[in-house]
Design a protein around this motif. Structure first.
Motif, PDB file in Angstrom:
ATOM      1  N   UNK A   1      15.186 -12.933  16.236  1.00 49.64           N
ATOM      2  CA  UNK A   1      16.150 -12.328  15.265  1.00 49.64           C
ATOM      3  C   UNK A   1      15.782 -10.746  14.638  1.00 49.64           C
ATOM      4  N   UNK A   2      14.337 -10.769  14.479  1.00 51.85           N
ATOM      5  CA  UNK A   2      14.105  -9.399  14.105  1.00 51.85           C
ATOM      6  C   UNK A   2      14.076  -8.237  15.085  1.00 51.85           C
ATOM      7  N   UNK A   3      13.791  -8.888  16.331  1.00 49.78           N
ATOM      8  CA  UNK A   3      13.703  -7.971  17.534  1.00 49.78           C
ATOM      9  C   UNK A   3      15.328  -7.489  17.973  1.00 49.78           C
ATOM     10  N   UNK A   4      16.052  -8.659  17.802  1.00 44.70           N
ATOM     11  CA  UNK A   4      17.654  -8.060  17.895  1.00 44.70           C
ATOM     12  C   UNK A   4      18.071  -7.327  17.085  1.00 44.70           C
ATOM     13  N   UNK A   5      17.812  -7.235  16.002  1.00 43.54           N
ATOM     14  CA  UNK A   5      18.075  -6.528  14.631  1.00 43.54           C
ATOM     15  C   UNK A   5      17.627  -5.061  15.134  1.00 43.54           C
ATOM     16  N   UNK A   6      16.346  -5.122  15.424  1.00 42.81           N
ATOM     17  CA  UNK A   6      15.836  -3.530  15.743  1.00 42.81           C
ATOM     18  C   UNK A   6      16.327  -2.946  16.910  1.00 42.81           C
ATOM     19  N   UNK A   7      16.966  -3.698  17.901  1.00 43.36           N
ATOM     20  CA  UNK A   7      17.818  -3.128  19.199  1.00 43.36           C
ATOM     21  C   UNK A   7      19.039  -2.694  18.618  1.00 43.36           C
ATOM     22  N   UNK A   8      19.621  -3.600  17.822  1.00 41.90           N
ATOM     23  CA  UNK A   8      21.068  -3.233  17.308  1.00 41.90           C
ATOM     24  C   UNK A   8      21.046  -1.889  16.576  1.00 41.90           C
ATOM     25  N   UNK A   9      20.024  -1.780  15.695  1.00 45.35           N
ATOM     26  CA  UNK A   9      19.800  -0.640  14.850  1.00 45.35           C
ATOM     27  C   UNK A   9      19.789   0.554  15.437  1.00 45.35           C
ATOM     28  N   UNK A  10      18.900   0.418  16.692  1.00 50.55           N
ATOM     29  CA  UNK A  10      18.495   1.719  17.538  1.00 50.55           C
ATOM     30  C   UNK A  10      19.616   1.947  18.242  1.00 50.55           C
ATOM     31  N   UNK A  11      20.277   1.148  18.814  1.00 53.07           N
ATOM     32  CA  UNK A  11      21.461   1.439  19.854  1.00 53.07           C
ATOM     33  C   UNK A  11      22.769   1.680  19.100  1.00 53.07           C
ATOM     34  N   UNK A  12      22.989   1.369  17.784  1.00 52.58           N
ATOM     35  CA  UNK A  12      24.280   1.457  17.181  1.00 52.58           C
ATOM     36  C   UNK A  12      24.676   2.880  16.954  1.00 52.58           C
ATOM     37  N   UNK A  13      25.805   3.108  17.251  1.00 55.91           N
ATOM     38  CA  UNK A  13      26.541   4.616  17.095  1.00 55.91           C
ATOM     39  C   UNK A  13      26.303   5.313  18.514  1.00 55.91           C
ATOM     40  N   UNK A  14      25.401   4.913  19.323  1.00 59.11           N
ATOM     41  CA  UNK A  14      25.187   5.479  20.659  1.00 59.11           C
ATOM     42  C   UNK A  14      25.698   4.732  21.652  1.00 59.11           C
ATOM     43  N   UNK A  15      25.946   3.340  21.579  1.00 63.47           N
ATOM     44  CA  UNK A  15      26.295   2.375  22.649  1.00 63.47           C
ATOM     45  C   UNK A  15      27.230   1.499  22.042  1.00 63.47           C
ATOM     46  N   UNK A  16      28.073   1.094  23.051  1.00 62.64           N
ATOM     47  CA  UNK A  16      29.347   0.186  22.579  1.00 62.64           C
ATOM     48  C   UNK A  16      28.724  -1.254  22.416  1.00 62.64           C
ATOM     49  N   UNK A  17      29.410  -2.248  21.733  1.00 63.36           N
ATOM     50  CA  UNK A  17      29.038  -3.434  21.314  1.00 63.36           C
ATOM     51  C   UNK A  17      28.703  -4.260  22.642  1.00 63.36           C
ATOM     52  N   UNK A  18      29.357  -4.242  23.710  1.00 62.66           N
ATOM     53  CA  UNK A  18      29.241  -4.681  25.120  1.00 62.66           C
ATOM     54  C   UNK A  18      27.839  -4.401  25.611  1.00 62.66           C
ATOM     55  N   UNK A  19      27.698  -3.214  25.361  1.00 63.39           N
ATOM     56  CA  UNK A  19      26.118  -2.703  26.116  1.00 63.39           C
ATOM     57  C   UNK A  19      24.962  -2.870  25.116  1.00 63.39           C
ATOM     58  N   UNK A  20      25.164  -3.123  23.849  1.00 64.21           N
ATOM     59  CA  UNK A  20      24.162  -3.660  23.204  1.00 64.21           C
ATOM     60  C   UNK A  20      24.024  -4.953  23.510  1.00 64.21           C
ATOM     61  N   UNK A  21      24.883  -5.889  23.778  1.00 67.35           N
ATOM     62  CA  UNK A  21      24.882  -7.363  23.917  1.00 67.35           C
ATOM     63  C   UNK A  21      24.237  -7.532  25.137  1.00 67.35           C
ATOM     64  N   UNK A  22      24.440  -6.683  26.241  1.00 63.17           N
ATOM     65  CA  UNK A  22      23.961  -6.814  27.458  1.00 63.17           C
ATOM     66  C   UNK A  22      22.291  -6.607  27.438  1.00 63.17           C
ATOM     67  N   UNK A  23      21.851  -5.212  26.572  1.00 59.67           N
ATOM     68  CA  UNK A  23      20.472  -4.864  26.500  1.00 59.67           C
ATOM     69  C   UNK A  23      19.563  -5.919  25.862  1.00 59.67           C
ATOM     70  N   UNK A  24      20.270  -6.983  24.986  1.00 61.26           N
ATOM     71  CA  UNK A  24      19.843  -8.204  24.358  1.00 61.26           C
ATOM     72  C   UNK A  24      19.713  -9.180  25.544  1.00 61.26           C
ATOM     73  N   UNK A  25      20.661  -9.341  26.210  1.00 57.90           N
ATOM     74  CA  UNK A  25      20.625 -10.572  27.284  1.00 57.90           C
ATOM     75  C   UNK A  25      19.511 -10.143  28.232  1.00 57.90           C
ATOM     76  N   UNK A  26      19.411  -8.799  28.736  1.00 55.62           N
ATOM     77  CA  UNK A  26      18.350  -8.374  29.576  1.00 55.62           C
ATOM     78  C   UNK A  26      17.060  -8.740  28.952  1.00 55.62           C
TER      79      UNK A  26
END
Length: 163
Positions: A63-88
């Motif tokens: 959960x903490x890792x996912x929040x960090x990835x979302x914070x890092x990518x928000x504003x620069x990537x779409x929701x779909x791209x961020x979800x894909x990065x988390x799945x990867x």
């Protein structure tokens, strides 16, 4: 004056010490950390109990890792791209869903803001227009959203509006 022992003189680090050392440098998802430890020669049977212990102690958290990835990518990537990065990176289910819930829902507004930060002006020619389209698509935005952003900027997209 005492000398610090050289690396070859030290006893080998335990699996837990190696895992904590990796986590001290940056956040990892459970799947990423397990893969790194397997690559280092550990077996799955050894890894799972150590990772369970680190999760209980609060050192490892998807959960903490996912929040960090979302914070890092928000504003620069779409929701779909961020979800894909988390799945990867091996984060799915409730941890990913909870982290993604913090994102703004308006993809068009996000894409427009990103386009304005990156380009700020309508493309001068077809080559530049294609470059801007590729940039936004590479960030995970749907082609319809990209064309809408360019229309807002006063650029013809070559597509019929249909809206």
């Amino acid at each position: 004056m005492t000398e610090t022992p050289r690396r070859k003189d030290r006893p080998p680090r335990t699996l837990k010490q190696r895992a904590v050392g990796m986590l001290a440098r940056r956040e990892y998802s459970r799947a990423e950390l397990a893969a790194r430890l397997v690559a280092g020669g550990a077996s799955r049977d050894e890894i799972d109990p150590v990772l369970d212990e680190l999760e209980r102690a609060g050192y490892l958290s998807d959960a903490r890792f996912a929040s960090a990835v979302v914070r890092q990518k928000a504003g620069g990537y779409s929701r779909r791209a961020i979800a894909h990065a988390l799945r990867e990176r091996g984060v799915a289910g409730p941890a990913a869903k909870e982290a993604l819930a913090t994102l703004d829902e308006d993809e068009y507004a996000q894409a427009l803001a990103l386009w304005q930060r990156r380009f700020g002006a309508a493309p001068a020619d077809e080559r530049e227009r294609a470059r801007q389209v590729r940039f936004l698509v590479s960030r995970g935005y749907a082609i319809g959203v990209v064309f809408r952003v360019l229309r807002c900027a006063g650029v013809g997209t070559g597509e019929s509006d249909g809206h």
